[in-house]
Design a protein around this motif. Structure first.
Motif, mmCIF file in Angstrom:
data_model
loop_
_atom_site.group_PDB
_atom_site.id
_atom_site.type_symbol
_atom_site.label_atom_id
_atom_site.label_comp_id
_atom_site.label_asym_id
_atom_site.label_seq_id
_atom_site.Cartn_x
_atom_site.Cartn_y
_atom_site.Cartn_z
ATOM 1 N N GLU A 29 1.031 -1.361 -0.130
ATOM 2 C CA GLU A 29 0.079 0.156 0.091
ATOM 3 C C GLU A 29 0.727 1.387 -0.070
ATOM 4 O O GLU A 29 1.547 1.264 0.044
ATOM 5 C CB GLU A 29 -1.326 -0.467 1.254
ATOM 6 C CG GLU A 29 -1.694 -0.894 0.844
ATOM 7 C CD GLU A 29 -3.091 -0.344 1.680
ATOM 8 O OE1 GLU A 29 -3.987 0.748 1.965
ATOM 9 O OE2 GLU A 29 -3.687 -0.878 3.177
ATOM 10 N N VAL A 31 -0.257 4.840 1.130
ATOM 11 C CA VAL A 31 -0.312 5.590 2.407
ATOM 12 C C VAL A 31 -0.118 6.545 2.766
ATOM 13 O O VAL A 31 1.104 6.991 2.887
ATOM 14 C CB VAL A 31 -1.258 4.879 3.598
ATOM 15 C CG1 VAL A 31 -1.632 5.414 4.339
ATOM 16 C CG2 VAL A 31 -1.574 3.408 3.361
ATOM 17 N N ARG A 204 -3.246 10.278 -6.013
ATOM 18 C CA ARG A 204 -4.089 9.852 -4.721
ATOM 19 C C ARG A 204 -4.116 8.627 -4.962
ATOM 20 O O ARG A 204 -3.273 7.610 -5.335
ATOM 21 C CB ARG A 204 -5.612 9.846 -5.707
ATOM 22 C CG ARG A 204 -6.457 10.498 -6.526
ATOM 23 C CD ARG A 204 -6.547 11.640 -4.967
ATOM 24 N NE ARG A 204 -7.820 10.823 -4.452
ATOM 25 C CZ ARG A 204 -8.149 11.248 -3.436
ATOM 26 N NH1 ARG A 204 -7.070 12.652 -2.878
ATOM 27 N NH2 ARG A 204 -9.269 10.578 -3.124
ATOM 28 N N ASN A 205 -3.654 7.969 -3.413
ATOM 29 C CA ASN A 205 -3.524 7.027 -2.511
ATOM 30 C C ASN A 205 -4.959 6.767 -1.198
ATOM 31 O O ASN A 205 -5.340 8.168 -1.020
ATOM 32 C CB ASN A 205 -1.715 6.743 -2.130
ATOM 33 C CG ASN A 205 -1.385 6.415 -3.465
ATOM 34 O OD1 ASN A 205 -1.127 5.296 -4.222
ATOM 35 N ND2 ASN A 205 0.189 8.022 -3.968
ATOM 36 N N ARG A 206 -4.707 6.140 -0.969
ATOM 37 C CA ARG A 206 -5.203 6.100 0.536
ATOM 38 C C ARG A 206 -4.839 7.219 1.559
ATOM 39 O O ARG A 206 -4.228 7.486 1.810
ATOM 40 C CB ARG A 206 -4.804 4.854 1.280
ATOM 41 C CG ARG A 206 -6.016 4.404 2.390
ATOM 42 C CD ARG A 206 -5.695 3.087 3.424
ATOM 43 N NE ARG A 206 -6.214 2.973 4.593
ATOM 44 C CZ ARG A 206 -5.119 1.931 5.654
ATOM 45 N NH1 ARG A 206 -4.787 0.714 4.740
ATOM 46 N NH2 ARG A 206 -5.722 1.993 6.528
ATOM 47 N N ASP A 218 -10.423 7.695 7.291
ATOM 48 C CA ASP A 218 -9.557 6.573 6.642
ATOM 49 C C ASP A 218 -10.202 6.478 5.482
ATOM 50 O O ASP A 218 -11.471 5.611 5.251
ATOM 51 C CB ASP A 218 -9.571 4.913 7.541
ATOM 52 C CG ASP A 218 -8.672 4.587 6.817
ATOM 53 O OD1 ASP A 218 -8.019 4.402 5.542
ATOM 54 O OD2 ASP A 218 -8.122 3.781 7.731
ATOM 55 N N GLU A 219 -9.502 6.781 4.319
ATOM 56 C CA GLU A 219 -10.254 7.061 2.906
ATOM 57 C C GLU A 219 -9.452 5.755 2.297
ATOM 58 O O GLU A 219 -7.930 6.072 1.753
ATOM 59 C CB GLU A 219 -10.390 7.999 2.379
ATOM 60 C CG GLU A 219 -10.347 8.438 0.620
ATOM 61 C CD GLU A 219 -10.568 9.309 -0.148
ATOM 62 O OE1 GLU A 219 -10.253 8.758 -1.346
ATOM 63 O OE2 GLU A 219 -9.601 10.350 0.587
ATOM 64 N N ASN A 220 -9.572 4.896 1.867
ATOM 65 C CA ASN A 220 -8.836 3.883 0.933
ATOM 66 C C ASN A 220 -9.053 4.512 -0.629
ATOM 67 O O ASN A 220 -9.271 4.965 -1.292
ATOM 68 C CB ASN A 220 -9.645 2.669 1.739
ATOM 69 C CG ASN A 220 -10.829 1.633 1.531
ATOM 70 O OD1 ASN A 220 -11.343 2.052 0.304
ATOM 71 N ND2 ASN A 220 -11.013 0.491 1.840
ATOM 72 N N LYS A 221 -8.023 2.699 -0.946
ATOM 73 C CA LYS A 221 -7.756 2.833 -2.148
ATOM 74 C C LYS A 221 -9.557 2.502 -2.757
ATOM 75 O O LYS A 221 -9.460 3.417 -4.445
ATOM 76 C CB LYS A 221 -6.975 1.966 -3.210
ATOM 77 C CG LYS A 221 -5.186 1.817 -2.964
ATOM 78 C CD LYS A 221 -4.688 0.891 -2.966
ATOM 79 C CE LYS A 221 -3.340 0.943 -2.521
ATOM 80 N NZ LYS A 221 -2.136 0.233 -2.381
ATOM 81 N N ASP A 222 -10.281 1.533 -3.069
ATOM 82 C CA ASP A 222 -11.248 1.448 -3.412
ATOM 83 C C ASP A 222 -12.417 2.832 -3.123
ATOM 84 O O ASP A 222 -14.071 2.955 -2.842
ATOM 85 C CB ASP A 222 -12.355 0.486 -2.929
ATOM 86 C CG ASP A 222 -11.099 -0.501 -3.148
ATOM 87 O OD1 ASP A 222 -10.365 -0.842 -4.490
ATOM 88 O OD2 ASP A 222 -11.160 -1.589 -1.987
ATOM 89 N N GLU A 223 -11.932 4.104 -1.957
ATOM 90 C CA GLU A 223 -12.852 4.818 -2.081
ATOM 91 C C GLU A 223 -13.934 4.412 -1.058
ATOM 92 O O GLU A 223 -15.060 5.741 -1.017
ATOM 93 C CB GLU A 223 -13.475 5.911 -3.753
ATOM 94 C CG GLU A 223 -12.963 5.879 -4.526
ATOM 95 C CD GLU A 223 -11.689 6.770 -3.819
ATOM 96 O OE1 GLU A 223 -12.387 7.796 -3.088
ATOM 97 O OE2 GLU A 223 -10.395 6.798 -4.008
ATOM 98 N N VAL A 225 -15.031 4.900 2.057
ATOM 99 C CA VAL A 225 -14.510 6.288 3.573
ATOM 100 C C VAL A 225 -15.329 5.712 4.744
ATOM 101 O O VAL A 225 -16.663 6.019 4.412
ATOM 102 C CB VAL A 225 -14.928 8.192 3.178
ATOM 103 C CG1 VAL A 225 -14.244 9.088 4.265
ATOM 104 C CG2 VAL A 225 -14.672 7.776 1.845
#
Length: 238
Positions: A29, A31, A204-206, A218-223, A225
């Motif tokens: 990842e 981050v 753009r990343n987490r 916490d906003e992950n790669k898959d959007e 939130v």
């Protein structure tokens, strides 16, 4: 790669830097760790390479349970981690080559292995021609490239970068970010502490946000939130 469970860090005089951090970062990842000054993000980063020790909670990094790690075992952990700082932390009386070689010497790399590893790292950051220069002969961006070469020379599993673009102009900062992106694309996990929202929005990343010692976003790669709702006292999907 990184597991933090109910991590608390208190300093003297009642200062509570971290207040129950729960965070998981998987292998590979990239981050961003963001937050206002004093939010606890740099403290969190220091816990991961045992510059600081948690007051409470469990921390696992690269397979090491570092919350219970003995001092003599810390070098084993740091062999698997590359660290990049805002102020570069280069040895000004040594050449670029010697700065990077030193990182290998302190972990006991065989002497005959050092030169090829150093030159490989310098080629990767496009500074092979600067090997015999002193850091004072380099621009800020070049000095940061040297510090990145030093961080990757031992092929670490994880790179922790604490405000690596903080002292750089916007164009140079973007070039450094592209270098980190390339490193991540080769499989290295990257945790980057930053306040540079422009960089966060552009590449753009987490994104994990710390506020008053807690993870509030916490906003992950898959959007997907997750945000901390103060009124409910829990994380909710938004």
């Amino acid at each position: 790669m990184i597991r933090m469970k109910n991590v608390v860090k208190n300093y003297s005089k009642g200062v509570k830097a971290l207040r129950g951090i729960n965070l998981t970062i998987e292998d590979g990842e990239f981050v961003y760790l963001v937050g206002a000054s004093g939010s606890g993000k740099s403290t969190l980063a220091k816990l991961l390479y045992r510059e600081e020790k948690a007051t409470k909670g469990q921390i696992e990094v690269c397979g090491h349970l570092i919350s219970k790690m003995k001092e003599r075992d810390i070098p084993k952990l740091r062999r698997q981690i590359g660290i990049v700082f805002q102020d570069f932390k280069l040895l000004m009386d040594r050449t670029v080559y010697e700065n990077i070689a030193y990182a290998l010497e302190v972990i006991g790399t065989e002497p005959e292995e050092i030169e090829p590893l150093v030159m490989q790292a310098l080629r990767y950051v496009e500074l092979e021609s600067k090997a015999n220069d002193k850091p004072t002969d380099l621009s800020g961006g070049e000095q940061q490239r040297v510090s990145i070469a030093r961080a990757i020379v031992n092929s670490p599993k994880l790179i922790i970068a604490d405000e690596p673009t903080g002292n750089l102009d916007p164009q140079t900062a973007l070039e450094i970010m592209r270098l980190f992106y390339r490193i991540n694309q080769k499989g290295t996990t990257i945790l980057m502490v930053t306040h540079n929202r422009g960089i966060v929005d552009k590449i753009r990343n987490r994104v994990v946000e710390i506020e008053q010692g807690k993870v509030v976003w916490d906003e992950n790669k898959d959007e997907n939130v997750i945000q901390y709702d103060v009124s409910l006292g829990e994380y909710v999907a938004v």
